[in-house]
Design a protein around this motif. Structure first.
Motif, PDB file in Angstrom:
ATOM      1  N   VAL A 128       0.407  -4.275   6.707  1.00 56.29           N
ATOM      2  CA  VAL A 128      -0.396  -3.055   6.896  1.00 56.29           C
ATOM      3  C   VAL A 128      -0.403  -2.687   8.377  1.00 56.29           C
ATOM      4  O   VAL A 128       0.108  -3.428   9.222  1.00 56.29           O
ATOM      5  N   THR A 138      -8.078  -2.098  -1.028  1.00 54.83           N
ATOM      6  CA  THR A 138      -7.573  -2.691  -2.267  1.00 54.83           C
ATOM      7  C   THR A 138      -6.735  -3.925  -1.957  1.00 54.83           C
ATOM      8  O   THR A 138      -6.884  -4.981  -2.592  1.00 54.83           O
ATOM      9  N   ALA A 139      -5.848  -3.804  -0.966  1.00 52.04           N
ATOM     10  CA  ALA A 139      -5.002  -4.933  -0.572  1.00 52.04           C
ATOM     11  C   ALA A 139      -5.851  -6.114  -0.104  1.00 52.04           C
ATOM     12  O   ALA A 139      -5.591  -7.268  -0.461  1.00 52.04           O
ATOM     13  N   ASN A 196       1.046  -2.728  -6.424  1.00 49.74           N
ATOM     14  CA  ASN A 196       1.012  -1.513  -5.615  1.00 49.74           C
ATOM     15  C   ASN A 196      -0.438  -1.081  -5.473  1.00 49.74           C
ATOM     16  O   ASN A 196      -1.130  -0.866  -6.479  1.00 49.74           O
ATOM     17  N   GLY A 197      -0.886  -0.948  -4.229  1.00 47.98           N
ATOM     18  CA  GLY A 197      -2.250  -0.483  -3.985  1.00 47.98           C
ATOM     19  C   GLY A 197      -2.242   0.902  -3.380  1.00 47.98           C
ATOM     20  O   GLY A 197      -1.196   1.406  -2.955  1.00 47.98           O
ATOM     21  N   HIS A 198      -3.394   1.548  -3.345  1.00 51.10           N
ATOM     22  CA  HIS A 198      -3.475   2.900  -2.793  1.00 51.10           C
ATOM     23  C   HIS A 198      -4.150   2.930  -1.429  1.00 51.10           C
ATOM     24  O   HIS A 198      -4.109   3.929  -0.734  1.00 51.10           O
ATOM     25  N   ASN A 199      -4.787   1.817  -1.029  1.00 53.99           N
ATOM     26  CA  ASN A 199      -5.384   1.775   0.304  1.00 53.99           C
ATOM     27  C   ASN A 199      -5.519   0.328   0.753  1.00 53.99           C
ATOM     28  O   ASN A 199      -5.331  -0.609  -0.024  1.00 53.99           O
ATOM     29  N   ILE A 200      -5.860   0.145   2.009  1.00 50.85           N
ATOM     30  CA  ILE A 200      -5.930  -1.189   2.594  1.00 50.85           C
ATOM     31  C   ILE A 200      -7.065  -2.018   2.006  1.00 50.85           C
ATOM     32  O   ILE A 200      -6.936  -3.233   1.839  1.00 50.85           O
ATOM     33  N   CYS A 244       0.844  -1.192   0.000  1.00 50.51           N
ATOM     34  CA  CYS A 244       0.000   0.000   0.000  1.00 50.51           C
ATOM     35  C   CYS A 244       0.878   1.240   0.000  1.00 50.51           C
ATOM     36  O   CYS A 244       1.872   1.302   0.713  1.00 50.51           O
ATOM     37  N   LYS A 245       0.484   2.246  -0.773  1.00 49.80           N
ATOM     38  CA  LYS A 245       1.287   3.456  -0.891  1.00 49.80           C
ATOM     39  C   LYS A 245       0.980   4.485   0.195  1.00 49.80           C
ATOM     40  O   LYS A 245       1.633   5.510   0.256  1.00 49.80           O
ATOM     41  N   SER A 248       0.262  -8.995   2.382  1.00 47.42           N
ATOM     42  CA  SER A 248       0.547  -7.579   2.587  1.00 47.42           C
ATOM     43  C   SER A 248       0.886  -7.286   4.040  1.00 47.42           C
ATOM     44  O   SER A 248       0.441  -8.005   4.955  1.00 47.42           O
TER      45      SER A 248
END
Length: 294
Positions: free
Chosen positions: A237, A223-224, A217-221, A193-194, A235
Motif C-alpha cells: 500500500v 479492508t486490507a 481484492n479489497g477496495h480500500n486500505i 487494494c483496487k 499487502s
C-alpha cells in the motif's frame, strides 16, 4: 435549445430525479417537465424515460448527447470566466475529482490559497475511486481531477510520487527478514487494494519475475488492514494512505528494496480547452506542492 435546458437535462441525470434537479435550479416540477418536453420536441428524439422503480433512464441518444451537452455547458463557463477575468474579476465553478489521499493532504490548502486570492471562484468536490474520476473526466462531468496512470485520452501533469510499502502481521515469516525484496513475496497470498494500486504492483512483480498471488481484492486500505490483522495475507500500500488509517497493533509496516512507488497525476480532458478557473487551480496546485514533492 438553450443553456438553461441543457443545464436542467444534466442536473436531472446527475441527481436521478426531476424533483431534485428542479429544487437545485429553483424550478417547479411542471416547469421541469415542460422544459424537457420542449427540448425533446426541438430535437425530435426522446432523451430520457421516467421509471417509478429506477427513476430516470437515459435512452441511447440521451446517453450519447449527455457528454456533448456537458461540453457545450463547459464552453459557456469558459466564456464567462475569460470575460470576467479580462475585466479584472474571476468567477465560475470548477468541478474537481478527488480520492482520499489528495482530499486529505492537498486539496484544503489549494482551496484556501485560491479562496484568499480569487474569492469569486467556487469549487465542487467529487469524491470517488480512480476509475470513477477517469470516467467523470471522460464524460465531462468534472473539469479536473487526480488520477493514477494510465490516462487513456486525458491530458495529465505529474504531481506526486507516492511511495509504496509492505504491511504484514507481526507473526508472519517475513518478520525475520531484515530487508524485503519483491522476490521474497513470490507467490505469497496478497491482499490487493483496487484504489489505484493494481497496475503498479502488477508491473513491480513482473519486473522482478515474481508471481503475484492475489488472494483477496479489497477496495480500500482499511479492508486490507482488517484482513491482515486476521492473518489472511500481506499487502503493498502507499505510505501516504497509511497515514490516514489506524494501524492495528499487530500489523507491521516494512520498507521494500528497491523502493517502489506509484505516480499521481492531475488530469483534464484538454489543457487547451480548460477554463480560466481550471488553469488557475492547476497553477496553484503546482506552485504549492510540486517543488516540495519533487
Amino acid at each position: 435549445m438553450n443553456q438553461s435546458q441543457l443545464l436542467l437535462f444534466v442536473k436531472i441525470v446527475e441527481t436521478g430525479s426531476f424533483t431534485k434537479a428542479g429544487e437545485q435550479l429553483s424550478m417547479t416540477q411542471p416547469a421541469v417537465s415542460r422544459a424537457i418536453s420542449t427540448l425533446e420536441s426541438e430535437l425530435g428524439v426522446t432523451l430520457m424515460i421516467r421509471d417509478r422503480k429506477s427513476g430516470v433512464i437515459l435512452t441511447d441518444i440521451g446517453l450519447r448527447l449527455l457528454s456533448i451537452f456537458r461540453e457545450i455547458l463547459h464552453g459557456y463557463s469558459r466564456v464567462e470566466q475569460e470575460v470576467t477575468a479580462e475585466k479584472g474579476f474571476e468567477v465560475g465553478t470548477v468541478r474537481v475529482g478527488v480520492f482520499p489521499i489528495v482530499s486529505a493532504h492537498f486539496v484544503p490548502k489549494i482551496l484556501r490559497v485560491i479562496g484568499e486570492k480569487h474569492p469569486g471562484l467556487t469549487f465542487e468536490l467529487y469524491d470517488g475511486t480512480i476509475d470513477e474520476i477517469k470516467k467523470w473526466l471522460d464524460s465531462r462531468m468534472i473539469d479536473v481531477g487526480w488520477i493514477i496512470p494510465p490516462s487513456n485520452e486525458l491530458e495529465t501533469i505529474p504531481f506526486f510520487r507516492d511511495e509504496l510499502c509492505l504491511i504484514h502481521r507481526d507473526d508472519h515469516p517475513l518478520q525475520s527478514l531484515e530487508t524485503i525484496h519483491i522476490t521474497d513475496l513470490d507467490n505469497e497470498p496478497m491482499i490487493v487494494c483496487k484504489g489505484g494500486f493494481v497496475t503498479p504492483i502488477y508491473e513491480l512483480f513482473q519486473q522482478f519475475g515474481a508471481t503475484l498471488n492475489t488472494k483477496y481484492n479489497g477496495h480500500n486500505i482499511n479492508t486490507a488492514l482488517n484482513l491482515i490483522q486476521e492473518g489472511l495475507g500481506i499487502s503493498i500500500v502507499s505510505k501516504t494512505s497509511l497515514s490516514l488509517s489506524r494501524i492495528p497493533p499487530n500489523v507491521r509496516i516494512r520498507t521494500i528494496d528497491p523502493q517502489p512507488y506509484r505516480e499521481i497525476h492531475l488530469a483534464v480532458p484538454s489543457l487547451k480547452e480548460a477554463s480560466y478557473g481550471v488553469k488557475l487551480f492547476i497553477q496553484i496546485a503546482k506552485e504549492l506542492f510540486y517543488p516540495v514533492l519533487h
